[in-house]
Design a protein around this motif. Structure first.
Motif, short mmCIF file in Angstrom:
data_model
loop_
_atom_site.label_atom_id
_atom_site.label_comp_id
_atom_site.label_asym_id
_atom_site.label_seq_id
_atom_site.Cartn_x
_atom_site.Cartn_y
_atom_site.Cartn_z
N SER A 1 47.50 40.57 34.26
CA SER A 1 46.42 39.64 34.61
C SER A 1 45.27 40.38 35.28
O SER A 1 44.09 40.11 35.00
N TYR A 2 45.61 41.31 36.15
CA TYR A 2 44.58 42.11 36.82
C TYR A 2 43.74 42.91 35.82
O TYR A 2 42.51 42.91 35.89
N ARG B 1 35.82 46.93 31.26
CA ARG B 1 36.71 46.85 30.10
C ARG B 1 36.03 47.38 28.84
O ARG B 1 36.66 48.00 27.99
N ALA C 1 43.22 42.32 32.71
CA ALA C 1 42.43 41.42 31.86
C ALA C 1 41.28 40.76 32.62
O ALA C 1 40.31 40.31 31.99
N SER C 2 41.37 40.68 33.93
CA SER C 2 40.37 39.95 34.72
C SER C 2 39.29 40.86 35.33
O SER C 2 38.39 40.36 36.01
N ARG C 3 39.38 42.15 35.10
CA ARG C 3 38.36 43.06 35.64
C ARG C 3 37.00 42.79 35.00
O ARG C 3 36.91 42.16 33.94
N SER D 1 51.58 40.32 36.85
CA SER D 1 50.45 40.40 37.77
C SER D 1 49.49 41.52 37.38
O SER D 1 48.26 41.35 37.40
N ARG E 1 33.76 42.69 32.84
CA ARG E 1 33.65 42.97 31.41
C ARG E 1 33.10 44.38 31.16
O ARG E 1 33.52 45.06 30.22
N ALA F 1 47.03 42.62 43.20
CA ALA F 1 47.93 42.45 42.04
C ALA F 1 49.18 43.31 42.15
O ALA F 1 50.20 43.00 41.55
#
Length: 232
Positions: free
Chosen positions: A14-15, A24, A17-19, A11, A21, A123
């Motif tokens: 995934s959190y 990141r 990676a989904s923030r 979880s 762009r 998450a």
């Protein structure tokens, strides 16, 4: 992480990676990286190693210590921390630094400062979050048990496995500090002497077990690493 990583670790991955762009990219430009690790015998705590810089192998040492070396320590080492890990925050953020200004090996943080984990998120589920720092460069040069470390180093120095031994020493040091600061998280009222005694005992017993296994499994005539072990 291993393919059977705990649900919380999946979880959190995934959190991250989904923030957005932009967030990141800012981390990428700042060379901020996150690696997750979990103890092989439990679903929690999950450890997030947060590191900035050009030395990803430093985070890899911490990850391997948690995911592999923990499981290879003798039972009394793991038993000493079962209750502490049971009571630990479900998610532990480790800020891996080169050094601390104060010269300390590590600290427990009262407040979580690592941005992606500073606020509650779906998450994380019902897992609480704790944070610490570890000064990697300081740990590299630290003699956890001076007499023992020096004696073992002398016995390995003539052999081909000296580098392997030093890397194992370093991972046990990192693991003992991680457990030390986790103990402080769980029992902030505990005295430093009590917490230190438990973590140093863990390091001493884990390293002694590693050497014992190495002596039992290696041919003394093939590998000179152990040719003098036990003779001095």
């Amino acid at each position: 992480m291993p393919p059977d990583r705990p649900p919380l670790a999946q979880s959190v991955e995934s959190y991250l990676a989904s923030r957005p762009r932009a967030a990141r990219w800012i981390e990428w430009l700042a060379r901020r990286r996150y690696r997750l690790a979990a103890f092989p015998d439990r679903a929690q705590p999950v450890v997030v190693v947060a590191q900035r810089g050009r030395h990803p192998e430093r985070a890899a040492y911490v990850v391997r210590a948690i995911e592999r070396d923990w499981d290879e320590t003798p039972p009394q080492c793991r038993d000493a921390y079962q209750e502490i890990l049971d009571r630990a925050p479900g998610l532990i953020v480790v800020q891996l630094r080169r050094r601390n200004v104060c010269g300390c090996l590590g600290h427990r943080h009262v407040i979580v400062k690592e941005l992606p984990f500073a606020e509650p998120h779906d998450a994380f589920g019902d897992a609480s979050v704790g944070e610490m720092d570890i000064a990697f460069g300081r740990v590299e040069n630290w003699l956890a048990q001076p007499l023992m470390d020096t004696a073992l180093d002398t016995q390995f120095i003539a052999g081909s496995r000296l580098q392997e031994f030093h890397e194992q020493q370093l991972r046990f040091r990192l693991l003992s500090i991680l457990l030390h600061e986790t103990h402080h998280m769980v029992a902030p009222q505990a005295s430093e002497s009590l917490v230190r005694e438990r973590s140093l005992t863990f390091y001493r017993d884990a390293l002694a077990h590693y050497v014992e296994v190495a002596r039992a499994t290696m041919s003394f005539t093939i590998d000179r690493s152990f040719s003098r072990l036990g003779k001095e």
